[in-house]
Each structure stands twice: as structure tokens, then as C-alpha cells.
Design a protein around this motif. Structure first.
Motif, PDB file in Angstrom:
ATOM      1  N   ARG A 130       0.854  -1.182   0.000  1.00 20.24           N
ATOM      2  CA  ARG A 130       0.000   0.000   0.000  1.00 20.24           C
ATOM      3  C   ARG A 130       0.889   1.231   0.000  1.00 20.24           C
ATOM      4  NH1 ARG A 130      -2.926  -1.075   4.074  1.00 20.24           N
ATOM      5  NH2 ARG A 130      -2.028   0.313   5.629  1.00 20.24           N
ATOM      6  N   PHE A 131       0.780   2.055  -1.037  1.00 25.05           N
ATOM      7  CA  PHE A 131       1.625   3.229  -1.192  1.00 25.05           C
ATOM      8  C   PHE A 131       1.005   4.430  -0.471  1.00 25.05           C
ATOM      9  CE2 PHE A 131       2.773   0.360  -4.507  1.00 25.05           C
ATOM     10  CZ  PHE A 131       4.115   0.575  -4.767  1.00 25.05           C
ATOM     11  N   GLY A 151      11.652  -1.939 -14.812  1.00 24.46           N
ATOM     12  CA  GLY A 151      12.855  -1.108 -14.686  1.00 24.46           C
ATOM     13  C   GLY A 151      12.616   0.224 -14.012  1.00 24.46           C
ATOM     14  N   GLU A 152      11.553   0.350 -13.256  1.00 28.82           N
ATOM     15  CA  GLU A 152      11.230   1.623 -12.595  1.00 28.82           C
ATOM     16  C   GLU A 152      12.117   1.811 -11.365  1.00 28.82           C
ATOM     17  OE1 GLU A 152       7.459   3.822 -10.360  1.00 28.82           O
ATOM     18  OE2 GLU A 152       7.180   1.942 -11.464  1.00 28.82           O
ATOM     19  N   THR A 153      12.704   2.982 -11.260  1.00 33.38           N
ATOM     20  CA  THR A 153      13.514   3.328 -10.091  1.00 33.38           C
ATOM     21  C   THR A 153      12.628   3.988  -9.041  1.00 33.38           C
ATOM     22  OG1 THR A 153      15.504   3.625 -11.430  1.00 33.38           O
ATOM     23  CG2 THR A 153      15.476   4.667  -9.259  1.00 33.38           C
ATOM     24  N   MET A 154      12.796   3.574  -7.798  1.00 35.59           N
ATOM     25  CA  MET A 154      11.971   4.110  -6.711  1.00 35.59           C
ATOM     26  C   MET A 154      12.887   4.759  -5.682  1.00 35.59           C
ATOM     27  SD  MET A 154       9.336   1.977  -4.308  1.00 35.59           S
ATOM     28  CE  MET A 154       8.531   1.297  -5.763  1.00 35.59           C
ATOM     29  N   ARG A 155      12.522   5.931  -5.206  1.00 36.49           N
ATOM     30  CA  ARG A 155      13.338   6.641  -4.232  1.00 36.49           C
ATOM     31  C   ARG A 155      12.490   7.071  -3.039  1.00 36.49           C
ATOM     32  NH1 ARG A 155      16.714   4.429  -6.216  1.00 36.49           N
ATOM     33  NH2 ARG A 155      18.510   5.135  -7.443  1.00 36.49           N
ATOM     34  N   ALA A 156      12.859   6.582  -1.860  1.00 41.87           N
ATOM     35  CA  ALA A 156      12.253   6.995  -0.584  1.00 41.87           C
ATOM     36  C   ALA A 156      10.732   6.956  -0.638  1.00 41.87           C
ATOM     37  CB  ALA A 156      12.743   8.382  -0.178  1.00 41.87           C
ATOM     38  N   GLU A 157      10.190   5.830  -1.061  1.00 40.14           N
ATOM     39  CA  GLU A 157       8.741   5.654  -1.124  1.00 40.14           C
ATOM     40  C   GLU A 157       8.272   4.957   0.147  1.00 40.14           C
ATOM     41  OE1 GLU A 157       5.098   6.188  -2.791  1.00 40.14           O
ATOM     42  OE2 GLU A 157       6.888   6.525  -4.012  1.00 40.14           O
ATOM     43  N   GLU A 158       7.300   5.555   0.818  1.00 40.85           N
ATOM     44  CA  GLU A 158       6.755   4.942   2.033  1.00 40.85           C
ATOM     45  C   GLU A 158       5.709   3.903   1.632  1.00 40.85           C
ATOM     46  OE1 GLU A 158       4.043   6.322   5.761  1.00 40.85           O
ATOM     47  OE2 GLU A 158       5.781   7.614   5.286  1.00 40.85           O
ATOM     48  N   ILE A 159       5.960   2.658   1.990  1.00 42.56           N
ATOM     49  CA  ILE A 159       5.082   1.550   1.616  1.00 42.56           C
ATOM     50  C   ILE A 159       4.740   0.741   2.861  1.00 42.56           C
ATOM     51  CG2 ILE A 159       4.870  -0.560   0.242  1.00 42.56           C
ATOM     52  CD1 ILE A 159       6.788   0.610  -1.760  1.00 42.56           C
ATOM     53  N   VAL A 160       3.447   0.434   3.005  1.00 43.08           N
ATOM     54  CA  VAL A 160       2.991  -0.427   4.098  1.00 43.08           C
ATOM     55  C   VAL A 160       2.805  -1.830   3.532  1.00 43.08           C
ATOM     56  CG1 VAL A 160       1.220  -0.854   5.833  1.00 43.08           C
ATOM     57  CG2 VAL A 160       1.887   1.507   5.277  1.00 43.08           C
ATOM     58  N   LEU A 161       3.553  -2.789   4.080  1.00 42.18           N
ATOM     59  CA  LEU A 161       3.450  -4.182   3.647  1.00 42.18           C
ATOM     60  C   LEU A 161       2.461  -4.895   4.563  1.00 42.18           C
ATOM     61  CD1 LEU A 161       7.279  -4.904   3.190  1.00 42.18           C
ATOM     62  CD2 LEU A 161       5.663  -4.006   1.507  1.00 42.18           C
ATOM     63  N   THR A 168       1.127  -5.892   9.690  1.00 44.26           N
ATOM     64  CA  THR A 168       1.649  -4.855   8.790  1.00 44.26           C
ATOM     65  C   THR A 168       3.049  -4.441   9.224  1.00 44.26           C
ATOM     66  OG1 THR A 168       0.763  -3.010  10.093  1.00 44.26           O
ATOM     67  CG2 THR A 168      -0.667  -3.949   8.380  1.00 44.26           C
ATOM     68  N   VAL A 169       3.797  -3.942   8.255  1.00 44.05           N
ATOM     69  CA  VAL A 169       5.105  -3.331   8.505  1.00 44.05           C
ATOM     70  C   VAL A 169       5.188  -2.084   7.636  1.00 44.05           C
ATOM     71  CG1 VAL A 169       7.596  -3.561   8.318  1.00 44.05           C
ATOM     72  CG2 VAL A 169       6.241  -5.514   9.060  1.00 44.05           C
ATOM     73  N   ARG A 170       5.471  -0.931   8.271  1.00 42.77           N
ATOM     74  CA  ARG A 170       5.618   0.308   7.516  1.00 42.77           C
ATOM     75  C   ARG A 170       7.093   0.497   7.186  1.00 42.77           C
ATOM     76  NH1 ARG A 170       5.556   6.147   8.213  1.00 42.77           N
ATOM     77  NH2 ARG A 170       6.060   5.894  10.425  1.00 42.77           N
ATOM     78  N   THR A 171       7.406   0.650   5.906  1.00 49.20           N
ATOM     79  CA  THR A 171       8.795   0.714   5.465  1.00 49.20           C
ATOM     80  C   THR A 171       9.025   1.901   4.550  1.00 49.20           C
ATOM     81  OG1 THR A 171       8.358  -0.707   3.560  1.00 49.20           O
ATOM     82  CG2 THR A 171       9.063  -1.795   5.589  1.00 49.20           C
ATOM     83  N   THR A 191      16.150  -1.669  -1.087  1.00 50.68           N
ATOM     84  CA  THR A 191      16.519  -1.393   0.301  1.00 50.68           C
ATOM     85  C   THR A 191      15.269  -0.996   1.070  1.00 50.68           C
ATOM     86  OG1 THR A 191      17.007   0.941  -0.122  1.00 50.68           O
ATOM     87  CG2 THR A 191      18.817  -0.619  -0.366  1.00 50.68           C
ATOM     88  N   MET A 192      15.172  -1.487   2.318  1.00 50.03           N
ATOM     89  CA  MET A 192      13.996  -1.239   3.156  1.00 50.03           C
ATOM     90  C   MET A 192      14.441  -0.760   4.535  1.00 50.03           C
ATOM     91  SD  MET A 192      11.803  -4.684   2.287  1.00 50.03           S
ATOM     92  CE  MET A 192      13.206  -5.731   2.693  1.00 50.03           C
ATOM     93  N   GLN A 193      13.800   0.267   5.029  1.00 48.53           N
ATOM     94  CA  GLN A 193      14.017   0.740   6.385  1.00 48.53           C
ATOM     95  C   GLN A 193      12.727   0.581   7.174  1.00 48.53           C
ATOM     96  OE1 GLN A 193      16.012   4.613   4.901  1.00 48.53           O
ATOM     97  NE2 GLN A 193      16.688   4.403   7.030  1.00 48.53           N
TER      98      GLN A 193
END
Length: 678
Positions: A130-131, A151-161, A168-171, A191-193
């Protein structure tokens, strides 16, 4: 030709051999050697060609082996770095969507969502992303391989798994595609934080704001209610009623002032700017002051004090230590009924004195003791956390700022609590150092038995460290981080010595010595992290009394200060051979005979004598003696030195009193004959 030695005779063997260096792309990688051709025949030109061919092939093999070894080492180092990273790293195969690798942190994040026995691939099939813009992607319906191949590059996107059972995990996610030679995506590095830690910080911040709001709202409500009652009364109130309302307003205003003070102290502790001024204190006097403050402030509990007569003095800031004791007494009172006493005791523990405050109140659950000094919450009556002010958190900051430690102990709920903090003992060595400077500092205008020392540093941690070290040695300190205030502070405080940071915002200490009125006339000790010989020499040539390289111990600092203060007492004459300078009388004698000097000549001699052992530069002399003149500083100094030497009978070619430092300035030797600064 090797030789076999035996008893009395030797046997010699002649072995033919060929050798050639092995080179790969111009680099020498070894030597190729052929020995003992079959049948003992000599080597031919054809053998040499074969040797060179084998050497070239061997060099290539050796170079490839070394490159492979280096590649393996680099790969192992990179894998170790990625695996220990605090950020989760996952590598996906773009063709099939499978997981190629997960580092340790990525596995930890995945474990929070994965069911027992479930593989990473199975987890991906049931996971929903969930974006932050509201989009949702169910990976079971939208194959991850197709998502990766885009091939989409993603930068600092907040995603809830999320997974179907609601976990749930918010990353915070970054995704970078890795492309092959044909430009297609072959893999994707993700990469996930885990944002759970940030969520916890936000929760703690909200709790703290709620705590502050609650604590301030209560006294404000009382003040507002009492004032509104008095102002809105339809009939004249009885004087006794008015006094009661005003008492409530006054009491709650004091309470609010205390809360605001706690908030300010908490902020200073967090920023490292808390101010403490330790000095030798009697523990009994501190405890007695705290008890009186507690009782006169409305405390209803009896305070029982048990202190042995043999307790040594401690190094403590009296005001801050009484504040710690007051907070602990108030905390004990809140935790126990009025009929139970609060006990204060103390005992010596090595180089510290441990002071304890005990109560017989509700106690603390053992598992909650680790959180008791947190400003975000403290143990409540059931062992849970409650918002009970900042008192204990501030106690921790105040005690640690004075070099001590604080701890809490409780046998459990209903078993009471015991809070213990330590303070360092005021050692004899500190008093010895203080005694060594007392006579000089009294003459210099400081308090009895203390030298006044100005500390200038833009680092609050260094200011605190130096101030505490000098206070322990018995000195009085004035501290500032703003070098622009130096002229005013020197004029108002009349310090005996200056401890000056070499590097300051927009300037350095050497420029300040040459540009600030009154500074060059004081002994200056530079403190700096720069330990290069040329830097130290530059500072000493500018007129510094000493130079200390960080880090340094309090003992070293105290000893350097005593050495710099030595000989600064204006009541003690400066005696160098037949020359005597009586500073208090502004009189100079040579061989017992008075020497008539002009005011400028005497001032020139005085400046050189108080800086004996150090070079006084032309610029320093210009600033201190001829600050209002515009003449060339070197020519002016030379002219007056020439006159002064003539009156003192000092030979410029073989001087006794005033030595020339070519191109820099002048210096006088120290009366005790100790080594000179250059």
C-alpha cells in the motif's frame, strides 16, 4: 653450484639451468626456471624459446589467480558489509521474480510478516503493498516479475506491507534496477528501512507533549479559577477567604515556575549545555538544606537523616545537588503515605560518596526500573508507566553532569523504593593545587584563596570540562563561548589567567591575543586539538604562556595553570640578577640603585617582565603600550628598547636582561632560570 660438505672433503656438482622473468602486461609476477635437462645435455636456442613460451603462459595463469583471489576478498568484504547493514537489502531476479538474497535486517523485517514454514516466495504471493498515495498492489494478482522488469527506479517511497491476517510493517523503500549488456533489467536491488523506530519516537514525543500539557494545565486551572472567583464575587469576600484564594494563586504560580524550570533543565541536559559549578561541600550541609526546603515547601513527611561523622567532603554544585535531593524527597513523598518517613543516608564508596533516599511507598516493579529515569514516563502504582513529571530524569542529568551516577532499587510493588546517587570526593590533591595558587590569586583581585580564570571556547562540552576541572582545583571560573564579549568581560571581571581555544568561529586565539585590549597582558593558555610543532611554536611566539593539546586530564590542566600563574603576583618583586622591578611601587633598581624611567619605558619593562620566558612580539608591544600611535611598530620598539637598555646598563651585544628575537620581538629570561619559550 651447490656444495655438499662432509668430514674433510667436499663434492661439487655442476647443474645446467635456464631462467627467465615472468611478466604479465609489463608487471613482474615471478621467475620461471628450468634445471637439469634430461641426459645432461646443454640447453639450445629452441629450449630457450620453449622456456619463454612457458613463462608467458605461467605469468598469465599467476595473474589470473591473483585477480580471482582479490575479487573473492572484495566480494566477501562487500557481502559482510551488506549483511551487517542496519538497512534491509533484498536482491530480486527480474526474470522469474524470485528472491536472490536477503541480508540480516531484511530477514528481520520479513519475519514479522511470514507465517511458520512459509518461504519468501510464498510470502510475496500473499503480500499487499500500500503506497502513500493510496495505491495498492496485490503481488499475487500482479506478478512481481512483471513489476521488476519494468525497470522503474523508486526513491524513498513509504510503503505499508500487509498480509491477509492483518499484520503490517511500515517501510521506506528504494529500488534500483540492474541492467545487463543488452539494456534489459536482470535484477533489482531493494533497500527497506523499518519505520517502527520512528513511530516509537513520534509516540514518545506525543506522550511528552501530553505530559507537559497536563502538568502545566493543572496549576493554570487553579490560578484561573481562584482569580475568577475573586473577581466575579457578587459580595465582598471575607479577608480569610481572600487570603486563601491568594495563597492558592501564589502556591500554584510557584509550582508552575518549578515546572518551567524543569523543562528548561531538561532541554539543557539534552543539548549538553547544563551549567554546574562544583566546589568542595559537606554532605551534611547539603542534606540539611534540602530537608529544610522540602519541609518549608509543604512537605508533610518526616525526614530521617543518618549520616556518619567520617564522611569526606565532595565536589558538588550546592544548588544543583540540593535540587536533586529535593526532587528525590518529593518523589518519595508522592509514593508513600504521610505517616511513613523518608530516610536519607550516605556512605563512602571508594572515591565517591553514595547518598540514598528511601521510602516505604508503593515501590516499582523490577522490570520497570530501567525506565524510571526516562523523561517520557515513570512507574505508576501498578508497575505500569505514568506521566509524573521530569524530576527523576533531571536528577539523572544533574548527577551525571557532576561526575556521578544515579540508580534505583525496589523489591517490588508495595515494597518501597531506594534512589542512590554518587558524588566524587574532594581529594587532598585538589586542595594542594588550590593552596599553591591562593596567595597569588588574592593579590590579583580574585576571591580569597581563588584565582579568577576566564575560559573561552565555543564547544559547550569543553567549557563544562575545563570549568569543572578548574573548580575542583580551587579556582573561580568565568566561561563564555562568544569571543566578541572578551573586552567587556576582561574589563569587568579582571581575570588572572585566560584559557583560550585556538580555533574559534571567524577568528583564532592568536588574532585575539593581538587584537583584544588587555588579553595580551594576561597569561594565556591555549587549548586545541592541533598538536603540530609549528602551530605550538606560533602560539608561544605570539606570547602564550602555555599550549595544551586535547585531550588532557584535569590534573595536567591544574598543574599548567599553577605554572602560568607563578610569578604573576604584583606584590612580589621581579628579580633578575642585579635588576629588581617592584610592581606595586612602580620602581626599578639595578644593584640597589633606583633607575629613573619614563612611564612608557617602565610599561615596556613591565610587559616584558610579566611575560618572562616568552617572546613578546612587536605587534603585542604596539597594542599594549602604543595602542593609540600609528608609528611603525618595529622601529618604535627598537628606539625605546635602546633607551631602556642604556638606563639598565644592558649590553645589546651580550645582553643580560632583554634579548632580541630577530624579526619577532623581545624576551626577558625567567628569574628561576627555567627553560625559555621560543
Amino acid at each position: 653450484i651447490p656444495t655438499l660438505a662432509d668430514s674433510g672433503f667436499s663434492v661439487k656438482y655442476i647443474i645446467p639451468f635456464q631462467c627467465t622473468p615472468m611478466r604479465h602486461r609489463g608487471a613482474h609476477v615471478g621467475t620461471f626456471v628450468l634445471c637439469a635437462k634430461e641426459g645432461g645435455a646443454e640447453f639450445t636456442d629452441e629450449d630457450e624459446d620453449v622456456l619463454v613460451l612457458f613463462a608467458a603462459q605461467a605469468a598469465t595463469a599467476v595473474a589470473h589467480a591473483r585477480a580471482y583471489r582479490d575479487e573473492r576478498r572484495a566480494r566477501a568484504g562487500l557481502e559482510a558489509l551488506v549483511d551487517t547493514s542496519p538497512v534491509g537489502v533484498a536482491v530480486f531476479d527480474a526474470a522469474g521474480g524470485g528472491v536472490v538474497s536477503l541480508n540480516r535486517e531484511a530477514k528481520r523485517i520479513v519475519e514479522r510478516l511470514r507465517s511458520p514454514g512459509e518461504s519468501a516466495e510464498q510470502l510475496l504471493e500473499v503480500m499487499t503493498c500500500r503506497f502513500s498515495d493510496g495505491r495498492e498492489i496485490r503481488l499475487g494478482e500482479f506478478p512481481i516479475a512483471r513489476l521488476l522488469r519494468s525497470g522503474e527506479t523508486m526513491r524513498a517511497e513509504e510503503i505499508v506491507l500487509t498480509v491477509p491476517d492483518g499484520r503490517t510493517v511500515r517501510t521506506l523503500v528504494n529500488a534500483t534496477p540492474i541492467r545487463g549488456e543488452n539494456g534489459g533489467v536482470v535484477s533489482v536491488v531493494v533497500t527497506m528501512q523499518d519505520l517502527a523506530a520512528l513511530d516509537e519516537i513520534e509516540r514518545m514525543r506525543a506522550d511528552f507533549l501530553n505530559l507537559v500539557s497536563h502538568e502545566l494545565r493543572a496549576p493554570l486551572t487553579s490560578i484561573k479559577g481562584s482569580a475568577a472567583t475573586v473577581l466575579g464575587a457578587e459580595e465582598d469576600l471575607d479577608p480569610a477567604e481572600l487570603r486563601e484564594f491568594f495563597r492558592i494563586i501564589d502556591e500554584q504560580a510557584d509550582h508552575m515556575r518549578g515546572l518551567i524550570g524543569d523543562l528548561l533543565d531538561a532541554g539543557r541536559i539534552d543539548s549538553g549545555a547544563l551549567s554546574v559549578s562544583p566546589e568542595p561541600c559537606e554532605v551534611a550541609a547539603l542534606v540539611d538544606r534540602a530537608r529544610n526546603t522540602f519541609l518549608t515547601g509543604g512537605g508533610r513527611h518526616s525526614v530521617l537523616i543518618d549520616l556518619p561523622d567520617s564522611l569526606p567532603r565532595v565536589m558538588a554544585d550546592p544548588r544543583r545537588t540540593v535540587q536533586v535531593l529535593n526532587n528525590l524527597l518529593s518523589n518519595a513523598a508522592r509514593a508513600s503515605v504521610e505517616s511513613s518517613p523518608v530516610r536519607v543516608s550516605a556512605v563512602r564508596e571508594g572515591v565517591h560518596v553514595a547518598v540514598s533516599v528511601s521510602d516505604e511507598g508503593r515501590g516499582v516493579a523490577p522490570e520497570r526500573l530501567a525506565q524510571i529515569f526516562s523523561k517520557h514516563g515513570q512507574p505508576g502504582s501498578e508497575g505500569g508507566l505514568r506521566a509524573s513529571g521530569l524530576g527523576l530524569a533531571i536528577c539523572k542529568g544533574l548527577v551525571e553532569a557532576q561526575g556521578g551516577r544515579i540508580s534505583a532499587a525496589s523489591a517490588g510493588i508495595g515494597q518501597g523504593s531506594r534512589f542512590t546517587f554518587t558524588l566524587p570526593i574532594a581529594g587532598e590533591s585538589s586542595r594542594d593545587v588550590a593552596a599553591a595558587t591562593s596567595s597569588r590569586s588574592r593579590a590579583a583581585g580574585g576571591k580569597a584563596g581563588k584565582a579568577r580564570i576566564l575560559v573561552v571556547d565555543d564547544d559547550p562540552q569543553t567549557l563544562r570540562y575545563v570549568r569543572n576541572a578548574l573548580a575542583e582545583a580551587g579556582h573561580e571560573t568565568i566561561v563564555t563561548g562568544d569571543h566578541l564579549r572578551l573586552p567587556g568581560i576582561i574589563a569587568a571581571e579582571s581575570p588572572d589567567l585566560v584559557v583560550l581555544d585556538l580555533m574559534l568561529p571567524g577568528t583564532d586565539g592568536i588574532e585575539l591575543m593581538q587584537g583584544v585590549a588587555g588579553l595580551a597582558d594576561l597569561p594565556v593558555i591555549f587549548i586545541s586539538g592541533y598538536g603540530r610543532d609549528e602551530t605550538i611554536a606560533r602560539a608561544l611566539q605570539a606570547g602564550a604562556a602555555d599550549y595544551i593539546v586535547k585531550p588532557f586530564s584535569p590534573t595536567e590542566l591544574a598543574a599548567r595553570v599553577v605554572a602560568a600563574l607563578r610569578g604573576r603576583d604584583p606584590h612580589e618583586p621581579f628579580v633578575l640578577g642585579a635588576l629588581a622591578i617592584h610592581h606595586d611601587e612602580r620602581r626599578v633598581t639595578v644593584g640597589g640603585e633606583d633607575v629613573s624611567l619614563t612611564a612608557t619605558e617602565y610599561e615596556l619593562l613591565r610587559v616584558l617582565s610579566v611575560n618572562a620566558g616568552r617572546v613578546v612580539t612587536y605587534r603585542a608591544l604596539q597594542h599594549q603600550i602604543w595602542s593609540r600611535r600609528g608609528s611603525d611598530e618595529q622601529e618604535l620598539a627598537r628606539a625605546f628598547i635602546r633607551k631602556l637598555r642604556g638606563k639598565l646598563g644592558d649590553d645589546a651585544r651580550n645582553p643580560t636582561y632583554i634579548f632580541n628575537v630577530r624579526g619577532t620581538g623581545y624576551r626577558m629570561p625567567r628569574p628561576d632560570g627555567s627553560p625559555q619559550s621560543s
